[in-house]
Each structure stands twice: as structure tokens, then as C-alpha cells.
Design a protein around this motif. Structure first.
Motif, PDB file in Angstrom:
ATOM      1  N   GLY A 130       0.777  -1.132   0.134  1.00 15.56           N
ATOM      2  CA  GLY A 130      -0.059   0.041  -0.067  1.00 15.56           C
ATOM      3  C   GLY A 130       0.815   1.270  -0.081  1.00 15.56           C
ATOM      4  N   PRO A 131       0.353   2.298   0.049  1.00 18.22           N
ATOM      5  CA  PRO A 131      -1.251   2.865   0.413  1.00 18.22           C
ATOM      6  C   PRO A 131      -2.095   3.035  -1.105  1.00 18.22           C
ATOM      7  CG  PRO A 131       0.078   4.658   0.362  1.00 18.22           C
ATOM      8  CD  PRO A 131       0.857   3.573   0.110  1.00 18.22           C
ATOM      9  N   TYR A 132      -1.643   2.284  -2.198  1.00 18.55           N
ATOM     10  CA  TYR A 132      -2.242   2.928  -3.528  1.00 18.55           C
ATOM     11  C   TYR A 132      -3.132   1.737  -3.851  1.00 18.55           C
ATOM     12  CZ  TYR A 132       2.147   5.761  -3.287  1.00 18.55           C
ATOM     13  OH  TYR A 132       3.095   6.578  -3.114  1.00 18.55           O
ATOM     14  N   PHE A 133      -4.146   1.423  -2.846  1.00 24.49           N
ATOM     15  CA  PHE A 133      -5.140   0.293  -3.080  1.00 24.49           C
ATOM     16  C   PHE A 133      -6.509   0.882  -3.446  1.00 24.49           C
ATOM     17  CE2 PHE A 133      -2.514  -2.401  -0.204  1.00 24.49           C
ATOM     18  CZ  PHE A 133      -1.557  -2.808  -1.313  1.00 24.49           C
ATOM     19  N   THR A 134      -7.389  -0.045  -3.654  1.00 27.09           N
ATOM     20  CA  THR A 134      -8.837   0.330  -3.782  1.00 27.09           C
ATOM     21  C   THR A 134      -9.811  -0.137  -2.855  1.00 27.09           C
ATOM     22  OG1 THR A 134     -10.481   0.446  -5.615  1.00 27.09           O
ATOM     23  CG2 THR A 134      -9.435  -1.934  -5.270  1.00 27.09           C
ATOM     24  N   LYS A 167      10.184  -3.845  -2.988  1.00 24.47           N
ATOM     25  CA  LYS A 167       9.021  -4.084  -3.558  1.00 24.47           C
ATOM     26  C   LYS A 167       7.909  -3.239  -2.994  1.00 24.47           C
ATOM     27  CE  LYS A 167       6.291  -8.400  -3.022  1.00 24.47           C
ATOM     28  NZ  LYS A 167       6.666  -9.853  -2.176  1.00 24.47           N
ATOM     29  N   ILE A 168       6.696  -3.132  -3.812  1.00 27.86           N
ATOM     30  CA  ILE A 168       5.649  -2.267  -3.476  1.00 27.86           C
ATOM     31  C   ILE A 168       4.386  -2.813  -4.203  1.00 27.86           C
ATOM     32  CG2 ILE A 168       5.951  -0.676  -5.347  1.00 27.86           C
ATOM     33  CD1 ILE A 168       4.575   1.656  -3.721  1.00 27.86           C
ATOM     34  N   ALA A 169       3.358  -2.807  -3.490  1.00 30.23           N
ATOM     35  CA  ALA A 169       2.135  -3.520  -3.889  1.00 30.23           C
ATOM     36  C   ALA A 169       1.048  -2.458  -4.227  1.00 30.23           C
ATOM     37  CB  ALA A 169       1.485  -4.397  -2.958  1.00 30.23           C
ATOM     38  N   LEU A 170       0.175  -2.573  -5.403  1.00 29.52           N
ATOM     39  CA  LEU A 170      -0.603  -1.401  -5.612  1.00 29.52           C
ATOM     40  C   LEU A 170      -1.971  -2.015  -6.466  1.00 29.52           C
ATOM     41  CD1 LEU A 170       0.007  -1.043  -8.682  1.00 29.52           C
ATOM     42  CD2 LEU A 170       1.777   0.375  -7.925  1.00 29.52           C
ATOM     43  N   ALA A 171      -2.844  -1.319  -6.527  1.00 28.66           N
ATOM     44  CA  ALA A 171      -4.112  -1.565  -7.221  1.00 28.66           C
ATOM     45  C   ALA A 171      -3.739  -0.906  -8.917  1.00 28.66           C
ATOM     46  CB  ALA A 171      -5.240  -1.243  -6.796  1.00 28.66           C
ATOM     47  N   PRO A 172      -3.545  -1.919  -9.884  1.00 31.09           N
ATOM     48  CA  PRO A 172      -3.338  -1.125 -11.085  1.00 31.09           C
ATOM     49  C   PRO A 172      -4.393  -0.433 -11.763  1.00 31.09           C
ATOM     50  CG  PRO A 172      -4.027  -3.626 -11.406  1.00 31.09           C
ATOM     51  CD  PRO A 172      -4.026  -3.424  -9.883  1.00 31.09           C
ATOM     52  N   GLU A 173      -5.645  -0.326 -11.288  1.00 32.91           N
ATOM     53  CA  GLU A 173      -6.739   0.495 -11.855  1.00 32.91           C
ATOM     54  C   GLU A 173      -6.756   1.831 -11.186  1.00 32.91           C
ATOM     55  OE1 GLU A 173      -8.904  -1.726  -8.622  1.00 32.91           O
ATOM     56  OE2 GLU A 173      -7.133  -1.784  -9.510  1.00 32.91           O
ATOM     57  N   ARG A 174      -5.644   2.182 -10.390  1.00 32.02           N
ATOM     58  CA  ARG A 174      -5.542   3.582  -9.849  1.00 32.02           C
ATOM     59  C   ARG A 174      -5.109   4.483 -10.724  1.00 32.02           C
ATOM     60  NH1 ARG A 174      -7.319   4.487  -4.352  1.00 32.02           N
ATOM     61  NH2 ARG A 174      -7.313   6.521  -5.415  1.00 32.02           N
ATOM     62  N   THR A 196      -7.268  -5.103  -5.040  1.00 35.18           N
ATOM     63  CA  THR A 196      -7.586  -4.469  -6.343  1.00 35.18           C
ATOM     64  C   THR A 196      -8.932  -5.080  -6.918  1.00 35.18           C
ATOM     65  OG1 THR A 196      -7.048  -4.419  -8.771  1.00 35.18           O
ATOM     66  CG2 THR A 196      -5.961  -6.167  -7.306  1.00 35.18           C
ATOM     67  N   ASN A 197      -9.589  -4.367  -7.534  1.00 32.38           N
ATOM     68  CA  ASN A 197     -10.775  -4.836  -8.348  1.00 32.38           C
ATOM     69  C   ASN A 197     -10.471  -4.614  -9.883  1.00 32.38           C
ATOM     70  OD1 ASN A 197     -13.612  -5.581  -8.104  1.00 32.38           O
ATOM     71  ND2 ASN A 197     -14.343  -3.777  -8.645  1.00 32.38           N
ATOM     72  N   GLY A 220      -8.343 -10.313  -1.090  1.00 36.73           N
ATOM     73  CA  GLY A 220      -8.202  -8.925  -1.505  1.00 36.73           C
ATOM     74  C   GLY A 220      -7.833  -8.606  -2.975  1.00 36.73           C
ATOM     75  N   MET A 221      -8.809  -9.307  -3.795  1.00 38.72           N
ATOM     76  CA  MET A 221      -8.865  -8.971  -5.295  1.00 38.72           C
ATOM     77  C   MET A 221      -9.942  -9.569  -5.824  1.00 38.72           C
ATOM     78  SD  MET A 221      -6.221 -12.048  -6.565  1.00 38.72           S
ATOM     79  CE  MET A 221      -4.754 -11.230  -5.530  1.00 38.72           C
ATOM     80  N   LYS A 222     -10.163  -9.250  -6.990  1.00 39.90           N
ATOM     81  CA  LYS A 222     -11.519  -9.708  -7.815  1.00 39.90           C
ATOM     82  C   LYS A 222     -11.267 -11.152  -8.168  1.00 39.90           C
ATOM     83  CE  LYS A 222     -13.454  -7.165 -11.294  1.00 39.90           C
ATOM     84  NZ  LYS A 222     -13.503  -6.685 -12.526  1.00 39.90           N
ATOM     85  N   GLY A 223     -12.294 -11.853  -7.919  1.00 38.53           N
ATOM     86  CA  GLY A 223     -11.975 -13.426  -8.123  1.00 38.53           C
ATOM     87  C   GLY A 223     -12.190 -13.776  -9.765  1.00 38.53           C
ATOM     88  N   LEU A 224     -12.246 -14.894  -9.753  1.00 41.27           N
ATOM     89  CA  LEU A 224     -12.384 -15.685 -11.311  1.00 41.27           C
ATOM     90  C   LEU A 224     -13.843 -15.840 -11.723  1.00 41.27           C
ATOM     91  CD1 LEU A 224     -10.674 -16.992 -13.620  1.00 41.27           C
ATOM     92  CD2 LEU A 224     -11.162 -19.217 -12.031  1.00 41.27           C
ATOM     93  N   HIS A 225     -14.017 -15.211 -12.654  1.00 44.35           N
ATOM     94  CA  HIS A 225     -15.458 -15.442 -13.247  1.00 44.35           C
ATOM     95  C   HIS A 225     -15.385 -16.074 -14.822  1.00 44.35           C
ATOM     96  CE1 HIS A 225     -19.355 -14.552 -15.047  1.00 44.35           C
ATOM     97  NE2 HIS A 225     -19.851 -14.647 -13.840  1.00 44.35           N
ATOM     98  N   HIS A 226     -16.451 -16.853 -15.321  1.00 44.62           N
ATOM     99  CA  HIS A 226     -16.068 -17.248 -16.765  1.00 44.62           C
ATOM    100  C   HIS A 226     -16.122 -16.484 -17.681  1.00 44.62           C
ATOM    101  CE1 HIS A 226     -20.443 -17.539 -15.516  1.00 44.62           C
ATOM    102  NE2 HIS A 226     -20.615 -17.821 -16.909  1.00 44.62           N
ATOM    103  N   ARG A 227     -16.831 -15.303 -17.327  1.00 47.32           N
ATOM    104  CA  ARG A 227     -16.846 -14.185 -18.648  1.00 47.32           C
ATOM    105  C   ARG A 227     -15.906 -13.089 -18.246  1.00 47.32           C
ATOM    106  NH1 ARG A 227     -22.173 -16.032 -18.883  1.00 47.32           N
ATOM    107  NH2 ARG A 227     -23.023 -14.458 -17.138  1.00 47.32           N
ATOM    108  N   GLU A 228     -15.098 -12.999 -17.036  1.00 49.89           N
ATOM    109  CA  GLU A 228     -13.992 -12.112 -16.742  1.00 49.89           C
ATOM    110  C   GLU A 228     -13.239 -12.728 -15.655  1.00 49.89           C
ATOM    111  OE1 GLU A 228     -11.619  -9.613 -15.617  1.00 49.89           O
ATOM    112  OE2 GLU A 228     -12.959  -8.895 -17.300  1.00 49.89           O
ATOM    113  N   PRO A 229     -12.014 -13.284 -16.424  1.00 49.78           N
ATOM    114  CA  PRO A 229     -11.159 -13.699 -15.604  1.00 49.78           C
ATOM    115  C   PRO A 229     -10.724 -13.076 -14.505  1.00 49.78           C
ATOM    116  CG  PRO A 229     -10.636 -13.924 -17.943  1.00 49.78           C
ATOM    117  CD  PRO A 229     -11.741 -13.016 -17.587  1.00 49.78           C
ATOM    118  N   GLY A 230     -10.659 -11.674 -14.514  1.00 54.51           N
ATOM    119  CA  GLY A 230     -10.356 -10.889 -13.180  1.00 54.51           C
ATOM    120  C   GLY A 230      -8.814 -10.837 -12.809  1.00 54.51           C
TER     121      GLY A 230
END
Length: 385
Positions: A130-134, A167-174, A196-197, A220-230
Motif C-alpha cells: 500500500g497505500p495505493y489500493f482500492t 517491492k511495492i504493492a498497488l491496485a493497477p486500476e488507480r 484490487t478490483n 483482496g482481489m476480484k475473483g475468477l469469473h467465466h466471462r471475466e477472468p479478473g
């Protein structure tokens, strides 16, 4: 540095197990195996035991009442000492999303502790989670401090840490994340994607920009969906990416953990995400600014979110080996060599091989740690009655 030989029943190597040999330790590094050491050689006799490379926890916040966010060099030294007792010889002190001031103090404390010398497990650099999360997948991170990535802000933390942030973790949609990832990658800083979402495509673009690690997979992330792998779909399918996994049986179901182990192979990195409640009795503990309730070893915030873990990395190895029935040497290296590879440190750490630093642990048949060495020097040995 002296030369000596280790005698043991078996040694866990990257691709096999060697039995009933002697391993040379020379100038703090691993040497070769021999059937019999030269006459008058010093021998460390661990007959009846297994020698394995030291574990490397690349995502750990604290343990036994101490936390990186305490902003105290003594806390870092205490974490180092406790980790060695459970087989971890290298670690990345990991921060949480917090105020700029608290992060300033935390990274400076790590730098001070490392400069003075750590008594046990050695730091391989700071990990900023962090702190660059969603907010959608905030977990136990405090959304009050979430923001878009800032290269200038990062540079201030890096300066205060004496250039120890690796190393740093972030949400790539920011906003600005892709450009930030490119800058980090050019400077040799590893970028993880988490809390991240993001869509699959967004993750793929982030990976193309240089990010190549996914934070505690499924959590802490969007899960797997058959039409949106996330995010999960990206982590499991994008080549040359590493995926962290917490194998405590709470964060990820054993069947799912086994599936990921088959898919990611050597790019699976076992972590703990352990917080200060690790090695402590059930009760109420602090994680950043949140009170955390630990019951039966499981830590949760007051809203019910999992709050890090109390896992020991050696137990994560033990769990995944039992779940998958894969050879122990293979699973062990997911917690030693794979972490080193994720940081481009595999040439010096992570496995028993000639020329690598002689970090090793002594294990009994139940995988209990009886001794641990840093660069060939035994720094911890269990007291036997």
C-alpha cells in the motif's frame, strides 16, 4: 570464515533429495557433497535430521507481539530473532497502508535496525504493501489513506529507508498506475498487484508495464469469473508472473491451493502475511489502526475480514505438502527458492547449491526446526532436555 562439513540423513535440493552425505560449508557458502570429509575436518553431526535451505518470507508484518508498523528498530530485531526459531532465514519487513508520517517512521526504523545488525533472520529489503489500493477489496487495510500512486512520495520513503525498499504493492486500476509501474521497474523495484478490483485486461497491461507478482492470491482481489477472468485469472494464466499463497487452510481452501500449486509450479510463492498475533495466545491485537480478534489462531477485524494470519511458513509448507502429496523438496522450495526468484535473488539464496549463501535449517521428521544457520553460522539451536 572456517570450513566445516554437515553430516545428515538427507538434504533437500531443488530437484531431488540426497541421503547420507556430507555437505561442505566454506567461506559462509555452500560447497559440494562428499562421501567422506578429509581427515581432521570439523563435522557438524546432524544424524537423524534433514537439512533444508532457510525459508524466505517475502510478505510478513510481524510476529510475537511485534509489528513493522510499530516504527521501532527493536521491533524489527525481535521479529528477526523470532523468525529464525521457526526456520526463516530471510524476510521482507512489510508495511501496511498508513499515514505518510507513520510510514516514514516505519521504513526509517527498519533501516536503523538493519544498519545496527539483525540477530536472526536477515532483511532483504522493505516491502510497501500500500497505500495505493482500492476500497472494494480493502481487507484489513485502512481506506482512509488510499490514494493514487505518487513517484515523488515513493522517493521520499525510499530516501528515509536508506534505499532499502525493494517491492511495492498497488491496485493497477488507480490513476497513473501503469506509468508508476514502469518507473518502479526501471529502478529495479518489484511491483505486486493486490487489494484490487481490476479487470483481467487491466492486470495484463500492468504486467506488460513490469508488475510480475500477485499479492496473497484470492484474498483482496476480484475473483475468477467465466466471462471475466479478473485478477485471479490473470495471476493464474499470465506467464512469468509469481503468485503469493497463504497456506493456513483459512485464506484458501486446500483443494484450491493444490490446484494453484499445479498451475503456477515454480512461480508459486508461499508467504505468511503474519501479523503481531503470530506465536501468541488468542486475544485482541492491533493491526495498523484496527483492533484484531484472534480465536483458534484465526485473526479477523471487527467487521469479520481476515486480518493477515498467524501462520508459520514451515507450517504452510507442511500443509501444502499434505494437501498435494507432492515431494517435500518441491514444496519446500516454494517457500525458499521461489521467493528468491521473485526478487531476482536466486543466484545467492533459496537452495543448497555451490556458491550460494549457506542459510540452512535442521529439521526432524515432523518438520520441527532444531537449528538454523545464517551464512554458515548457527545462530539458533533448540535446547534439548
Amino acid at each position: 570464515m572456517k570450513t566445516y562439513y554437515i553430516k545428515a540423513d538427507r538434504f533437500l535440493l531443488e530437484n531431488r533429495t540426497i541421503t547420507n552425505k556430507y555437505l561442505q560449508i566454506e567461506d559462509s557458502k555452500f560447497g559440494s557433497f562428499v562421501d567422506q570429509p578429509p581427515a581432521n575436518s570439523e563435522v557438524a553431526d546432524w544424524s537423524g535430521y534433514t537439512i533444508a535451505p532457510g525459508l524466505f518470507d517475502t510478505h510478513i508484518h510481524g510476529i510475537k507481539g511485534n509489528d513493522v508498523m510499530d516504527g521501532s528498530k527493536q521491533a524489527i530485531k525481535n521479529i528477526s530473532k523470532e523468525l529464525l526459531k521457526i526456520g526463516v532465514t530471510r524476510f521482507l519487513p512489510t508495511t501496511l497502508t498508513a499515514s505518510t508520517e507513520d510510514l516514514n517512521q516505519a521504513v526509517a526504523a527498519v533501516a536503523e535496525a538493519v544498519d545496527e545488525g539483525l540477530p536472526g533472520a536477515q532483511s532483504e529489503g522493505i516491502y510497501l504493501e500500500g497505500p495505493y489500493f482500492t476500497e472494494t477489496h480493502k481487507g484489513a487495510q485502512n481506506p482512509v489513506y488510499f490514494k493514487d500512486p505518487s513517484y515523488e512520495e515513493f522517493q521520499q520513503w525510499q530516501q528515509r529507508s536508506n534505499n532499502q525498499i525493494v517491492k511495492i504493492a498497488l491496485a493497477p486500476e488507480r490513476k497513473g498506475a501503469k506509468e508508476f509501474i514502469r518507473k518502479m521497474t526501471l529502478e529495479g523495484i518489484k511491483v505486486s498487484l493486490g487489494h484490487t478490483n481490476a479487470s483481467y485486461d487491466c492486470c495484463r497491461e500492468a504486467v506488460d508495464a513490469g508488475a510480475d507478482i500477485f499479492v496473497h492470491l484470492f484474498n483482496g482481489m476480484k475473483g475468477l469469473h467465466h466471462r471475466e477472468p479478473g485478477v485471479v485469472g490473470a495471476a493464474c494464466t499470465l506467464q512469468h508472473t509469481f503468485a503469493e499463497l497463504i497456506c493456513d487452510g483459512h485464506h484458501v481452501h486446500p483443494v484450491v491451493a493444490s490446484m494453484v500449486a499445479q498451475m503456477k509450479k515454480e512461480q508459486l510463492v508461499l508467504i505468511t502475511d503474519c501479523m503481531r498475533a503470530g506465536l501468541m495466545p488468542d486475544g485482541v491485537y492491533q493491526l495498523g489502526e484496527f483492533p484484531v480478534h484472534m480465536e483458534n489462531g484465526m485473526a479477523r477485524t471487527e467487521t469479520g475480514s481476515l486480518a493477515g494470519s498467524t501462520l508459520q511458513l514451515v507450517h504452510g509448507v507442511k500443509n501444502l505438502q499434505a494437501w498435494t502429496q507432492m515431494p517435500l523438496y518441491e514444496i519446500w522450495h516454494r517457500a525458499s527458492l521461489s521467493p528468491a526468484k521473485s526478487l531476482h535473488k536466486e543466484n545467492k539464496l533459496g537452495s543448497i547449491a555451490p556458491g550460494k549463501l549457506a542459510d540452512y535449517v535442521v529439521l526432524d521428521n515432523q518438520l520441527e526446526v532444531h537449528a538454523a544457520a545464517i551464512e554458515g553460522e548457527v545462530k539458533y539451536q533448540q535446547k534439548h532436555e
